[in-house]
Design a protein around this motif. Structure first.
Motif, mmCIF file in Angstrom:
data_model
loop_
_atom_site.group_PDB
_atom_site.id
_atom_site.type_symbol
_atom_site.label_atom_id
_atom_site.label_comp_id
_atom_site.label_asym_id
_atom_site.label_seq_id
_atom_site.Cartn_x
_atom_site.Cartn_y
_atom_site.Cartn_z
ATOM 1 N N TYR A 167 0.946 -1.263 0.180
ATOM 2 C CA TYR A 167 0.040 -0.081 0.326
ATOM 3 C C TYR A 167 0.865 1.231 -0.155
ATOM 4 C CZ TYR A 167 -3.202 -3.712 1.483
ATOM 5 O OH TYR A 167 -3.917 -4.864 1.794
ATOM 6 N N PRO A 168 1.420 1.753 -1.207
ATOM 7 C CA PRO A 168 2.182 2.870 -1.142
ATOM 8 C C PRO A 168 1.477 4.097 -0.420
ATOM 9 C CG PRO A 168 2.086 1.610 -3.564
ATOM 10 C CD PRO A 168 1.079 1.142 -2.380
ATOM 11 N N GLY A 169 2.184 4.793 0.259
ATOM 12 C CA GLY A 169 1.906 5.872 0.936
ATOM 13 C C GLY A 169 1.300 5.566 2.263
ATOM 14 N N ILE A 170 0.928 4.480 2.749
ATOM 15 C CA ILE A 170 0.808 4.227 4.018
ATOM 16 C C ILE A 170 2.095 3.882 4.767
ATOM 17 C CG2 ILE A 170 -0.033 2.532 5.596
ATOM 18 C CD1 ILE A 170 -2.868 2.347 3.642
ATOM 19 N N ARG A 171 2.483 4.860 5.346
ATOM 20 C CA ARG A 171 3.818 4.768 6.070
ATOM 21 C C ARG A 171 3.707 4.392 7.654
ATOM 22 N NH1 ARG A 171 3.782 8.743 2.820
ATOM 23 N NH2 ARG A 171 3.246 10.252 4.597
ATOM 24 N N THR A 172 2.666 4.959 8.502
ATOM 25 C CA THR A 172 2.215 4.746 9.572
ATOM 26 C C THR A 172 0.859 4.503 9.828
ATOM 27 O OG1 THR A 172 1.837 6.963 10.112
ATOM 28 C CG2 THR A 172 4.041 6.471 10.047
ATOM 29 N N PRO A 173 0.537 4.053 11.171
ATOM 30 C CA PRO A 173 -0.999 3.658 11.239
ATOM 31 C C PRO A 173 -1.784 5.161 11.206
ATOM 32 C CG PRO A 173 0.224 2.703 13.104
ATOM 33 C CD PRO A 173 1.185 3.644 12.295
ATOM 34 N N ARG A 174 -1.459 6.180 11.249
ATOM 35 C CA ARG A 174 -1.847 7.510 10.949
ATOM 36 C C ARG A 174 -2.339 7.757 9.380
ATOM 37 N NH1 ARG A 174 1.189 12.522 13.847
ATOM 38 N NH2 ARG A 174 1.367 11.855 16.052
ATOM 39 N N ASP A 175 -1.400 7.198 8.664
ATOM 40 C CA ASP A 175 -1.694 7.102 7.174
ATOM 41 C C ASP A 175 -3.025 6.162 7.066
ATOM 42 O OD1 ASP A 175 0.438 8.883 6.621
ATOM 43 O OD2 ASP A 175 1.883 7.202 6.524
ATOM 44 N N LEU A 176 -2.807 4.922 7.517
ATOM 45 C CA LEU A 176 -3.914 3.916 7.469
ATOM 46 C C LEU A 176 -5.073 4.570 7.787
ATOM 47 C CD1 LEU A 176 -4.871 1.187 6.562
ATOM 48 C CD2 LEU A 176 -4.265 0.370 8.902
ATOM 49 N N TYR A 177 -5.189 5.123 8.873
ATOM 50 C CA TYR A 177 -6.570 5.832 9.470
ATOM 51 C C TYR A 177 -6.952 6.774 8.245
ATOM 52 C CZ TYR A 177 -9.558 8.673 12.306
ATOM 53 O OH TYR A 177 -10.672 9.386 12.793
ATOM 54 N N ASN A 178 -6.019 7.654 7.813
ATOM 55 C CA ASN A 178 -6.579 8.588 6.878
ATOM 56 C C ASN A 178 -7.390 8.174 5.779
ATOM 57 O OD1 ASN A 178 -5.280 10.665 8.453
ATOM 58 N ND2 ASN A 178 -3.386 10.967 7.165
ATOM 59 N N ILE A 179 -6.746 7.045 5.190
ATOM 60 C CA ILE A 179 -7.398 6.271 4.015
ATOM 61 C C ILE A 179 -8.749 5.581 4.365
ATOM 62 C CG2 ILE A 179 -7.131 4.647 2.278
ATOM 63 C CD1 ILE A 179 -4.182 5.597 1.975
ATOM 64 N N LEU A 180 -8.647 4.679 5.473
ATOM 65 C CA LEU A 180 -9.686 4.119 6.059
ATOM 66 C C LEU A 180 -11.077 4.956 6.473
ATOM 67 C CD1 LEU A 180 -8.499 1.214 8.380
ATOM 68 C CD2 LEU A 180 -9.211 0.972 6.303
ATOM 69 N N TRP A 181 -10.567 6.272 6.629
ATOM 70 C CA TRP A 181 -11.828 7.193 7.061
ATOM 71 C C TRP A 181 -12.580 7.077 5.818
ATOM 72 C CZ3 TRP A 181 -13.607 9.513 11.470
ATOM 73 C CH2 TRP A 181 -14.389 10.449 10.983
#
Length: 293
Positions: A167-181
């Motif tokens: 998943y390019p662009g997901i570097r940290t759990p914060r990034d994952l949260y941003n997209i899962l939103w």
């Protein structure tokens, strides 16, 4: 109701006319800035006016900008000009706008958003914390509050690196949260909770499938907090870093994350519907990258 960005709206004149008729002095000032094309000059090129609309009626509005009426400060970004029309008050509509501002701030890389106000006890309802009394552009005292743009448990230290490049662009759990939103929806919510799912409560019923998806990306273990009804609420721990991407569904209730019960996907996925929801969530996450690319 829908949130529109004034700058992108096709019917700006309609919304501008309703701003003109606002009975709030600051609303009239915002109208003049927009009418005279001085808004971005004053608050920055990236500043936005958010409109909460009810069909053809304007219910509430606010601004999102790097600048505010507090001069000589490095703090940014700001939420400002927050107003709800009288007939729409009492519905916590301001919370919808604040949530949208927080999302915009996260996308811009900020974990805090500020507000300057003379109101007492208003923004505290939405998790705002008092910072200081500061002088505004007119030399008057104003209270400055800050709000975290992330609301999930452990967000402050949720910086562990991804262990996969799927998943390019997901570097940290914060990034994952941003997209899962943008991915969490009624379809991925636990069936017993779907009737209560809403866009204002996106993380409801998403805990186990989200935790196992986060485990795919960051490793570590999935733990469960007993809820008292025989079920467990799942969250992640990677080394010393614990985070719960779906904790916001509990509102002000504080979970005891010291009550640890390890959770396995073998046990959880004995329920076919849960494994199916996990696969849907995973597919929708992957689709976000195809859309972006």
């Amino acid at each position: 109701m829908d949130i529109q960005i004034y700058e992108d709206a096709a019917n700006r004149e309609q919304w501008l006319e309703q701003l003109k008729n606002c009975d709030w002095k600051a609303g009239a000032f915002l109208y003049s800035l927009l009418k005279e094309n001085r808004f971005h000059e004053r608050y920055g090129e990236k500043a936005k006016v958010l409109l909460l609309t009810d069909g053809t009626k304007l219910a509430s509005f606010c601004t999102y900008a790097e600048k505010d009426e507090i001069p000589d400060t490095e703090r940014k970004p700001w939420i400002g000009f927050v107003y709800t029309y009288p007939e729409y008050r009492g519905r916590r509509l301001m919370g919808k706008l604040i949530a949208q501002v927080k999302e915009l701030a996260r996308e811009d890389g900020y974990d805090t958003v500020y507000v300057s106000t003379r109101e007492q006890g208003l923004y505290e309802k939405y998790g705002a914390e008092f910072v200081a009394v500061m002088k505004d552009a007119w030399g008057e005292n104003s209270q400055v509050f800050r709000m975290n743009t992330y609301g999930f448990y452990g967000w402050e230290t949720a910086l562990v690196p991804a262990k996969t490049t799927d998943y390019p662009g997901i570097r940290t759990p914060r990034d994952l949260y941003n997209i899962l939103w943008h991915v969490w929806e009624k379809e991925t919510c636990a069936p017993r909770m779907q009737q209560d799912w809403s866009e204002e409560n996106r993380t409801l019923g998403q805990c186990s499938i989200t935790a196992f998806l986060a485990q795919d990306i960051f490793g570590g273990k999935v733990w469960g907090v007993p809820l008292g009804d025989g079920n467990f609420h799942c969250f992640n721990a990677v080394g010393d870093c614990a985070f719960d991407l779906t904790s916001e569904q509990f509102g002000d209730e504080k979970l005891d994350y010291s009550l640890l019960y390890e959770q396995t996907r073998e046990e959880h996925f004995q329920k076919a519907e849960k494994e199916a929801r996990y696969e849907v969530l995973k597919a929708k996450l992957s689709a976000q990258f195809r859309i972006q690319n």
